[in-house]
Design an enzyme around this catalytic site. Structure first.
Site, PDB file in Angstrom:
ATOM      1  CB  CYS A 136      -0.932  -0.026   1.211  1.00 21.04           C
ATOM      2  SG  CYS A 136      -1.971   1.429   1.370  1.00 21.04           S
ATOM      3  CB  CYS A 139      -0.609   2.468   3.982  1.00 20.03           C
ATOM      4  SG  CYS A 139      -2.193   1.913   3.357  1.00 20.03           S
ATOM      5  CG  ASP A 140       3.198   1.203   4.590  1.00 15.84           C
ATOM      6  OD1 ASP A 140       2.773   1.730   5.644  1.00 15.84           O
ATOM      7  OD2 ASP A 140       2.971   0.023   4.293  1.00 15.84           O
TER       8      ASP A 140
END
Ligand SMILES: Cc1cc2nc3c(=O)[nH]c(=O)nc-3n(C[C@H](O)[C@H](O)[C@H](O)COP(=O)(O)OP(=O)(O)OC[C@H]3O[C@@H](n4cnc5c(N)ncnc54)[C@H](O)[C@@H]3O)c2cc1C
Length: 313
Positions: A136, A139-140
């Site tokens: 992701c 997300c990261d």
């Protein structure tokens, strides 16, 4: 077999399921939730979450899901360990069976069983999850500011992830098995126009390496008949973008799914093709796949369930 009766059965305990549990319990629907094989959902597999509104210092996935659990049970949600193994949506009330031997009879069902990211199946992938390996970019990606990252995949999602990361990381390699990108022409053009994205065609990953975290990937490039080159590519982040599998096997033949297996919902709602059955979170969302969007759709599903019951009288 013991049978329990509820106005609302919630299947799955990620942000979508727990948000639905908070709303339905506060609406007096006395929901029963089955948490499944992964209590707390996908977020329990990650460390720091920095993009969920309200947690200004960030929070670990497990702590956040623990908070949601406390919030839902505080209002009376009946949260049960166990997996739903069978559902019957052909008649009302709906019925479901769980692996704890209980049959649940429910007026409404909220499905929030999530989706699972596909990995390559390398033996090292698990070892570096959260230490460089991610599925992701949204997300990261932030953790790789000014660093080198690789994205695996050649479709639209991979291009999107690569483009997103190219605004954060210093360099983005796209590792593409074929000698072309499967992505749409417009996505391909955007990728090729980005100076810090380099596409490595005809290339597969055979391993990952690093001492205390990921330091790079071992790649093999196929260069025509019988010719190949294996080399190490130093990267700090390794992003999988080869698709997700929605957790909907249980619902096949019971509810309308799209070609990829995602639950089809009516635009802007959680309504499925079966009145009284609602879907929330990643299981019905191939596009956004974020905790906050899953939570938002859990709220919608709860409100839709409550309205459905009110209209039934
Ligand atoms: C490593 C990682 C890091 C991430 N980081 C972030 C981040 O920083 N920020 C962010 O916004 N998002 C992040 N995400 C994405 C986020 O986790 C998901 O978008 C979100 O969890 C989706 O929530 P959900 O409720 O739809 O489903 P999930 O969280 O996938 O939960 C699904 C639930 O369904 C249950 N279930 C499945 N089948 C059954 C069954 N038969 N019976 C009962 N229960 C069942 C499972 O046990 C699980 O509890 C990350 C994802 C991963 C994998």
């Amino acid at each position: 077999m013991e049978t329990i009766r509820t106005k609302c059965l919630i299947i799955g305990s990620g942000p979508a399921g727990y948000t639905a549990a908070i709303y339905t319990s506060r609406a007096n629907l006395s929901p029963v939730m089955y948490v499944g094989h992964q209590p707390g959902g996908q977020l329990t597999t990650t460390t720091e979450i920095e993009n969920f509104p309200g947690y200004h210092n960030g929070i670990t996935g497990s702590e956040m899901m623990d908070d949601l659990h406390k919030q839902a049970t505080r209002f009376g949600a009946d949260v049960r360990n166990g997996i739903i193994t069978e559902v019957d949506f052909s008649k009302r009330p709906f019925t479901a069976k769980a692996d704890d031997g209980i049959e649940i009879v429910a007026d409404t069902v909220i499905i929030s069983t999530g989706a699972t990211a596909r990995y390559l199946g390398l033996s090292d992938e698990d070892k570096y999850k959260g230490l460089g390996v991610s599925a992701c970019a949204t997300c990261d990606g932030f953790f790789y500011r000014g660093k080198k990252v690789a994205v695996v995949g050649g479709g639209d999602t991979a291009c999107e992830e690569a483009l997103y990361l190219s605004n954060i990381a210093a360099k983005v390699y796209m590792i593409v098995r074929k000698d072309f990108l499967r992505a749409s022409k417009v996505m391909q053009r955007r990728v090729f126009e980005k100076e810090n994205i380099e596409v490595l065609f005809n290339t597969v990953t055979s391993g990952l390496f690093g001492e205390d975290g990921l330091e790079g990937a071992t790649l093999t490039e196929f260069m025509g008949t019988d010719k190949e080159k294996t080399y190490s590519l130093p990267v700090d982040g390794f992003f999988l973008a080869i698709g997700h599998t929605p957790n909907t096997d249980l619902f096949k033949g019971q509810i309308a799914l799209d070609e990829a297996g995602y639950i089809i919902t009516e635009a802007h709602t959680s309504l499925t093709n079966v009145p009284g059955v609602f879907a929330a979170g990643d299981v019905a969302d191939p596009r956004y796949r974020q905790a906050i969007t899953a939570a938002g759709s859990g709220c919608k599903a709860a409100l839709d369930a409550e309205r459905y019951l009110t209209e039934l009288g």
